[in-house]
Design a protein around this motif. Sequence first.
Motif, short mmCIF file in Angstrom:
data_model
loop_
_atom_site.label_atom_id
_atom_site.label_comp_id
_atom_site.label_asym_id
_atom_site.label_seq_id
_atom_site.Cartn_x
_atom_site.Cartn_y
_atom_site.Cartn_z
N THR A 34 -2.31 2.46 -5.89
CA THR A 34 -1.78 1.72 -4.74
C THR A 34 -0.62 0.85 -5.19
OG1 THR A 34 -3.29 -0.15 -5.03
CG2 THR A 34 -4.03 1.64 -3.59
N GLU A 35 0.20 0.51 -4.23
CA GLU A 35 1.31 -0.40 -4.48
C GLU A 35 1.32 -1.46 -3.38
OE1 GLU A 35 5.06 1.53 -5.06
OE2 GLU A 35 4.21 2.95 -6.50
N THR A 36 2.01 -2.55 -3.64
CA THR A 36 2.10 -3.64 -2.67
C THR A 36 3.56 -3.91 -2.38
OG1 THR A 36 0.08 -4.61 -3.54
CG2 THR A 36 1.48 -6.03 -2.24
N VAL A 37 3.85 -4.17 -1.11
CA VAL A 37 5.20 -4.49 -0.68
C VAL A 37 5.12 -5.68 0.27
CG1 VAL A 37 5.19 -2.89 1.28
CG2 VAL A 37 7.35 -3.51 0.24
N GLN A 38 6.17 -6.51 0.28
CA GLN A 38 6.20 -7.68 1.17
C GLN A 38 7.46 -7.63 2.02
OE1 GLN A 38 5.84 -11.04 -1.53
NE2 GLN A 38 3.67 -11.16 -1.06
N PHE A 39 7.29 -8.07 3.27
CA PHE A 39 8.40 -8.15 4.21
C PHE A 39 8.42 -9.53 4.83
CE2 PHE A 39 6.86 -3.74 4.45
CZ PHE A 39 7.99 -3.07 4.05
N LYS A 40 9.59 -10.06 5.03
CA LYS A 40 9.77 -11.30 5.79
C LYS A 40 9.87 -10.89 7.25
CE LYS A 40 10.88 -15.74 6.06
NZ LYS A 40 10.10 -16.83 5.57
N THR A 41 9.01 -11.44 8.10
CA THR A 41 8.96 -11.05 9.51
C THR A 41 9.43 -12.18 10.41
OG1 THR A 41 6.71 -11.83 9.90
CG2 THR A 41 6.94 -9.59 9.01
N SER A 42 9.47 -11.88 11.69
CA SER A 42 9.82 -12.90 12.68
C SER A 42 8.58 -13.40 13.41
CB SER A 42 10.81 -12.31 13.69
OG SER A 42 10.26 -11.16 14.31
N ALA A 43 7.41 -13.19 12.82
CA ALA A 43 6.15 -13.62 13.43
C ALA A 43 6.12 -15.14 13.56
CB ALA A 43 4.97 -13.14 12.59
N ILE A 44 5.46 -15.60 14.63
CA ILE A 44 5.45 -17.03 14.93
C ILE A 44 4.04 -17.61 14.94
CG2 ILE A 44 6.00 -18.74 16.72
CD1 ILE A 44 8.27 -16.86 17.59
N LYS A 60 -0.65 5.58 8.56
CA LYS A 60 -1.18 6.42 7.49
C LYS A 60 -0.82 5.84 6.12
CE LYS A 60 -1.02 11.19 5.88
NZ LYS A 60 -0.41 12.50 6.09
N GLY A 61 -1.80 5.77 5.24
CA GLY A 61 -1.57 5.34 3.87
C GLY A 61 -1.68 3.85 3.62
N ILE A 62 -1.77 3.06 4.66
CA ILE A 62 -1.88 1.61 4.48
C ILE A 62 -3.34 1.24 4.31
CG2 ILE A 62 -1.55 -0.64 5.56
CD1 ILE A 62 1.00 0.42 6.78
N GLN A 63 -3.62 0.55 3.22
CA GLN A 63 -5.00 0.18 2.92
C GLN A 63 -5.32 -1.26 3.32
OE1 GLN A 63 -5.51 1.21 -1.18
NE2 GLN A 63 -5.49 3.39 -0.73
N ALA A 64 -4.32 -2.13 3.31
CA ALA A 64 -4.55 -3.52 3.70
C ALA A 64 -3.23 -4.14 4.12
CB ALA A 64 -5.15 -4.31 2.53
N ALA A 65 -3.31 -5.03 5.09
CA ALA A 65 -2.13 -5.77 5.53
C ALA A 65 -2.55 -7.20 5.85
CB ALA A 65 -1.52 -5.12 6.77
N ASN A 66 -1.76 -8.14 5.37
CA ASN A 66 -2.06 -9.55 5.61
C ASN A 66 -0.76 -10.30 5.88
OD1 ASN A 66 -3.54 -11.96 5.78
ND2 ASN A 66 -3.14 -12.42 3.64
N LEU A 67 -0.71 -10.97 7.02
CA LEU A 67 0.46 -11.77 7.38
C LEU A 67 0.14 -13.23 7.17
CD1 LEU A 67 3.31 -12.01 8.67
CD2 LEU A 67 2.13 -12.29 10.85
N VAL A 76 1.59 -5.85 2.30
CA VAL A 76 0.94 -4.59 2.62
C VAL A 76 0.60 -3.86 1.33
CG1 VAL A 76 1.17 -2.38 3.82
CG2 VAL A 76 2.25 -4.42 4.76
N THR A 77 -0.66 -3.43 1.22
CA THR A 77 -1.10 -2.59 0.12
C THR A 77 -1.20 -1.17 0.67
OG1 THR A 77 -2.36 -4.42 -0.81
CG2 THR A 77 -2.91 -2.21 -1.61
N TYR A 78 -0.56 -0.23 -0.02
CA TYR A 78 -0.49 1.12 0.51
C TYR A 78 -0.58 2.16 -0.60
CZ TYR A 78 4.33 1.19 -1.18
OH TYR A 78 5.44 1.15 -1.98
N ASP A 86 9.89 2.05 3.45
CA ASP A 86 10.75 2.23 4.62
C ASP A 86 9.94 2.61 5.85
OD1 ASP A 86 13.07 1.58 3.25
OD2 ASP A 86 13.50 3.67 2.71
N ALA A 87 8.92 3.44 5.68
CA ALA A 87 8.07 3.82 6.81
C ALA A 87 7.26 2.62 7.30
CB ALA A 87 7.13 4.96 6.41
N ILE A 88 6.82 1.79 6.37
CA ILE A 88 6.06 0.59 6.74
C ILE A 88 6.98 -0.38 7.49
CG2 ILE A 88 4.76 -1.38 5.87
CD1 ILE A 88 3.97 0.47 3.48
N ARG A 89 8.20 -0.54 6.99
CA ARG A 89 9.18 -1.42 7.65
C ARG A 89 9.44 -0.91 9.07
NH1 ARG A 89 12.85 -1.18 4.14
NH2 ARG A 89 12.39 -3.12 3.08
N ALA A 90 9.59 0.41 9.23
CA ALA A 90 9.82 0.99 10.55
C ALA A 90 8.64 0.71 11.48
CB ALA A 90 10.06 2.49 10.43
#
Length: 123
Positions: A34-44, A60-67, A76-78, A86-90
């Motif tokens: 698995t790998e982990t990626v982080q995104f800065k979001t506009s969540a409030i 598909k393929g995402i095992q965990a997500a935490n905001l 996101v762990t995937y 890129d698919a997760i960002r989309a």
Amino acid sequence: MKAFAFSLLALLRFAGAARAQTTQAATATASKGTETVQFKTSAICDMCKARIEKSMAYEKGIQAANLDVPSKVLTVTYNPAKTTPDAIRAAVLKTGYDADQAPADARAYDRLPECCKKPASIH
């Protein structure tokens, strides 16, 4: 009596060391592949958190997500064999939120509740 106490102590120490090694092996196996990626979001708010984490659960393929709402960072762990950053960002964009510098899908953003929309000065 001292020999018995010493033997018991040695046995407990051995059992504790074996359990620690088993726990470390289980953790390594769970994260292997698995790998982990982080995104800065506009969540409030917490509603944004629930919405994003729920949408990630269907990807598909995402095992965990935490905001983390205060920092607005989605972690996101995937499984890299099944999806890409890129698919997760989309997927985040299709949920109606910005991901890093990419703007949210306009139609998805319009469907968000008012409390989840960015202030007019930011949008």
